[in-house]
Structures are given as structure tokens and as C-alpha cells.
Enzyme design. Structure first.
Site, PDB file in Angstrom:
ATOM      1  N   ASP A  43       5.376  -4.735  -6.671  1.00  0.00           N
ATOM      2  CA  ASP A  43       4.878  -3.653  -7.462  1.00  0.00           C
ATOM      3  C   ASP A  43       5.796  -2.465  -7.619  1.00  0.00           C
ATOM      4  O   ASP A  43       6.350  -1.826  -6.698  1.00  0.00           O
ATOM      5  CB  ASP A  43       3.549  -2.886  -6.990  1.00  0.00           C
ATOM      6  N   TYR A  48      10.145   4.823 -10.348  1.00  0.00           N
ATOM      7  CA  TYR A  48      10.519   4.353  -8.831  1.00  0.00           C
ATOM      8  C   TYR A  48      12.100   4.549  -8.934  1.00  0.00           C
ATOM      9  O   TYR A  48      12.408   4.350  -7.919  1.00  0.00           O
ATOM     10  CB  TYR A  48       9.832   3.318  -8.176  1.00  0.00           C
ATOM     11  N   SER A 134      -3.104   2.648 -14.855  1.00  0.00           N
ATOM     12  CA  SER A 134      -3.168   3.234 -13.504  1.00  0.00           C
ATOM     13  C   SER A 134      -3.218   4.584 -13.432  1.00  0.00           C
ATOM     14  O   SER A 134      -3.249   5.246 -14.667  1.00  0.00           O
ATOM     15  CB  SER A 134      -1.704   3.100 -12.890  1.00  0.00           C
ATOM     16  N   TRP A 182      -3.800   1.125  -4.784  1.00  0.00           N
ATOM     17  CA  TRP A 182      -2.362   1.656  -4.295  1.00  0.00           C
ATOM     18  C   TRP A 182      -2.619   2.447  -3.293  1.00  0.00           C
ATOM     19  O   TRP A 182      -3.816   2.907  -2.918  1.00  0.00           O
ATOM     20  CB  TRP A 182      -1.728   2.497  -5.494  1.00  0.00           C
ATOM     21  N   PRO A 184      -3.021   1.289  -0.120  1.00  0.00           N
ATOM     22  CA  PRO A 184      -4.285   0.445   0.505  1.00  0.00           C
ATOM     23  C   PRO A 184      -4.309   0.869   1.811  1.00  0.00           C
ATOM     24  O   PRO A 184      -5.411   0.560   2.583  1.00  0.00           O
ATOM     25  CB  PRO A 184      -3.930  -0.839   0.194  1.00  0.00           C
ATOM     26  N   LEU A 185      -3.316   1.507   2.721  1.00  0.00           N
ATOM     27  CA  LEU A 185      -3.237   2.035   3.845  1.00  0.00           C
ATOM     28  C   LEU A 185      -3.418   3.397   4.119  1.00  0.00           C
ATOM     29  O   LEU A 185      -3.264   4.071   4.948  1.00  0.00           O
ATOM     30  CB  LEU A 185      -2.165   1.406   4.509  1.00  0.00           C
ATOM     31  N   ILE A 234       5.969  -5.405   7.670  1.00  0.00           N
ATOM     32  CA  ILE A 234       6.102  -6.348   6.164  1.00  0.00           C
ATOM     33  C   ILE A 234       5.363  -7.692   6.494  1.00  0.00           C
ATOM     34  O   ILE A 234       4.568  -8.200   5.807  1.00  0.00           O
ATOM     35  CB  ILE A 234       7.496  -6.216   5.977  1.00  0.00           C
ATOM     36  N   ASN A 237       1.418  -7.110   7.884  1.00  0.00           N
ATOM     37  CA  ASN A 237       0.486  -6.909   6.655  1.00  0.00           C
ATOM     38  C   ASN A 237       0.135  -7.921   5.921  1.00  0.00           C
ATOM     39  O   ASN A 237      -0.804  -7.759   5.028  1.00  0.00           O
ATOM     40  CB  ASN A 237       1.111  -5.617   5.760  1.00  0.00           C
TER      41      ASN A 237
END
Ligand SMILES: NC(=O)c1ccc[n+]([C@@H]2O[C@H](COP(=O)([O-])OP(=O)(O)OC[C@H]3O[C@@H](n4cnc5c(N)ncnc54)[C@H](OP(=O)(O)O)[C@@H]3O)[C@@H](O)[C@H]2O)c1
Length: 287
Positions: A43, A48, A134, A182, A184-185, A234, A237
Site C-alpha cells: 500500500d 508518500y 479513502s 489504515w 491497523p496497529l 515485518i 505481523n
């Protein structure tokens, strides 16, 4: 890798790797780490400023393009039919690909109707496999979803155990739109990584707080795109397919919901002003 079937039949990996705030220089490295760990969905976004890094990593990884799933987003400064169309071609060039798997309007500001029309055209031309939104909430989401021919396949919103988006989930279901989380943590907000409820549940399965928080979302049928710049995270998760949460676990986790986002309120005029001026502040020199 589990997949979710979108409203146009496209299969999308349920877990992906997000690259917000990863510098253009570092992006190739971290996307390569993620692909090596087993992620197949990435994503990114025009804003970005690291689409080239994603493109470098995917073009060098040796994984067939059809096994990868690339999401990018049209930024506010590219809003409007003509500018958005041009920006989609730019994204294709930067991503070194001839199609984008999922293209979203990043923010609900500017001429987003024009942007969506450009995205519909790109979709029909085969440059994009699915389109969506979004940060569109409530009436704004409905207005666009009702009026446009191609119903949004995905809506990406701030979603985590503390902001479970229960009412938006039920609203977007009417259009067959899939929620993609977005942060998610929660970027660790609200003490997510030390939270006692997550810890107690994780202890039963040998999982950490992040893994339980992510598992909860996937069990709720939500697409997740956690980000980390640590190789071990990485990997961890992604390592959530080997345990199951019980109905009691799920109920306890549902009770963590505060009912509102923690990071961003898209009805706040200050947030709108910040995002409308974002480019001026954050665009790296020469980009
Ligand atoms: N559409 C939008 O407007 C929007 C907005 C925000 C984000 N996004 C997308 O969503 C993606 C993910 O969101 P996000 O990056 O905001 O936040 P996130 O994935 O919720 O959290 C990332 C943060 O958590 C830490 N972290 C990750 N895994 C961890 C673990 N297992 N244990 C402890 N700490 C951990 C990371 O630090 P370390 O690097 O030190 O591990 C990083 O600071 C973004 O990269 C972007 O692609 C979209």
C-alpha cells in the site's frame, strides 16, 4: 495468504504492507524485506513520494507481477479529471507497471468527482483492476457511491481495535464495498502494544499484542496493511494464521472500541486545512 473477493470479483490479499512515512530512499529496501517475508500486497500513495521505491522493489524481486497486488492513491493536488488522469499515468511509470491493482482517492477534498471519473476511465481502459476511496465518511461516501457508475470496491479508513468502524462497516456493505484498515496497529496509540486485554488473550496462544490486534481485524473480515521498519516485526505481523480467537476473545476485543478514530477526524476543518496544505509542507525537494 488469505484473499478477499472484491465487489468486481478481483481477489485481494487480506494482509499487505504499508509504506507511509518510509523515505523514498528506504522504501525499496523495506518493500524487499516485506516481499521476502511473504507479503504480496503493498500500500503506497502519490503523497508518500515513494512509489518509485515500490517500483524498484517489485521490478527486481523476481515474483511474477500477477502474484503481487499494488495499491496507490491519488493525492488532493492531482484532483480533477484531467490532472488525476495524468497522475495515474505517472503512478504507473513510477511503480514500473502497466496496471495498478487498486487505486483510491486518498482524501475527500478537492474535485474528487473529477478524480473518480478519471479513475473509472482508467479502470475501463485496463490500467487499474479496482477503484475505491479513502477517508470518505458517512454522507460523503454515500453521495459518491450513489452517483458514480463503478461502485467503490474498497474504502480505506483508520481502523483498529480502538476504532472498529462498526457503523461505516454496515453502511458500505450496501454497496459491496470492502473495508481496508489504515493504522491497523493504531500506530501504538492508546497503549496498544501494552494493553492488558490484548496481552491476556495473546498469552493463551503465544502471540504478542500486535498479532492479536491484527488477527481481530482479519477475523472481522477487514483487510489490513500494518507497517514496520523492523525485520522481525515485518515477519511477526504476518504470522497470524496459526491461531484462532474464540467467540469470548472476540467479544472482549469488541469492547475495546471507543467508537471514534484516534488519529484523524475528517470532519474537522483544521484537518481539512492541514491536508489541503500538506503538499507544500511535506513534498520532498525535487519530487
Ligand atoms: N489512507 C490513509 O489516509 C492512510 C493513513 C495512514 C496510514 N495509511 C496506510 O496504512 C499503513 C499502516 O498504518 P501506519 O503506518 O499509520 O500504522 P500501523 O501499521 O498501525 O503502525 C505502525 C507503527 O507501529 C510500529 N509497529 C509495527 N509492528 C509492530 C509490532 N509488531 N510491535 C511493536 N510495534 C510495531 C511501527 O514501528 P517500527 O517501524 O519501529 O516497527 C510503526 O511505528 C501505512 O503505512 C499506510 O500505507 C493510510
Amino acid at each position: 495468504m488469505k484473499t478477499i473477493r472484491l465487489n468486481n470479483g478481483v481477489e485481494m490479499p487480506q494482509t499487505g504492507y504499508g509504506v507511509w512515512q518510509i523515505t523514498p530512499e528506504a522504501c525499496e529496501h523495506f518493500v524487499t524485506e516485506a516481499l521476502n517475508a511473504g507479503y504480496r500486497s503493498i500500500d503506497t500513495a502519490q503523497a508518500y513520494y515513494n512509489e518509485e521505491g515500490v517500483g524498484e522493489a517489485v521490478s527486481k524481486c523476481g515474483i511474477p507481477r500477477q502474484e503481487l497486488f499494488l495499491t496507490t492513491k491519488v493525492w488532493i493536488t492531482n484532483a480533477g479529471e484531467e490532472k488525476a488522469a495524468h497522475s495515474i499515468d505517472e503512478s504507473l511509470r513510477k511503480l514500473k507497471t502497466d496496471y495498478i491493482d487498486l487505486l483510491l482517492i486518498h482524501q475527500p477534498f478537492g474535485d474528487y468527482y473529477g478524480t473518480y471519473r478519471a479513475m473509472e476511465k482508467a479502470y475501463k481502459a485496463g490500467k487499474v483492476r479496482a477503484i475505491g476511496l479513502s477517508n470518505f465518511y458517512d454522507a460523503r461516501f454515500v453521495d459518491l457511491a450513489e452517483n458514480m457508475e463503478v461502485k467503490p470496491a474498497v474504502l480505506q479508513l483508520e481502523t483498529h481495535v480502538f476504532s472498529q468502524q462498526v457503523s461505516m462497516r454496515s453502511l458500505i456493505k450496501e454497496y459491496g464495498t470492502q473495508l481496508m484498515a489504515w493504522s491497523p496497529l493504531a500506530r501504538g496509540m492508546n497503549g496498544l502494544f501494552t494493553d492488558g486485554t490484548l496481552k491476556a488473550i495473546g498469552a493463551k496462544y503465544g502471540k504478542d499484542n500486535a498479532q492479536v490486534a491484527l488477527k481481530f481485524l482479519t477475523e472481522e473480515g477487514i483487510i489490513i496493511i500494518p507497517q514496520s521498519t523492523k525485520k522481525e516485526r515485518i515477519i511477526s505481523n504476518l504470522n497470524i494464521d496459526d491461531f484462532t480467537l474464540t467467540a469470548a476473545d472476540m467479544e472482549a476485543l469488541r469492547r475495546l472500541d471507543t467508537g471514534h478514530p484516534l488519529a484523524a477526524d475528517f470532519n474537522d476543518p483544521q484537518m481539512a486545512k492541514f491536508l489541503l496544505n500538506y503538499d507544500r509542507q511535506f513534498r520532498p525537494a525535487g519530487k
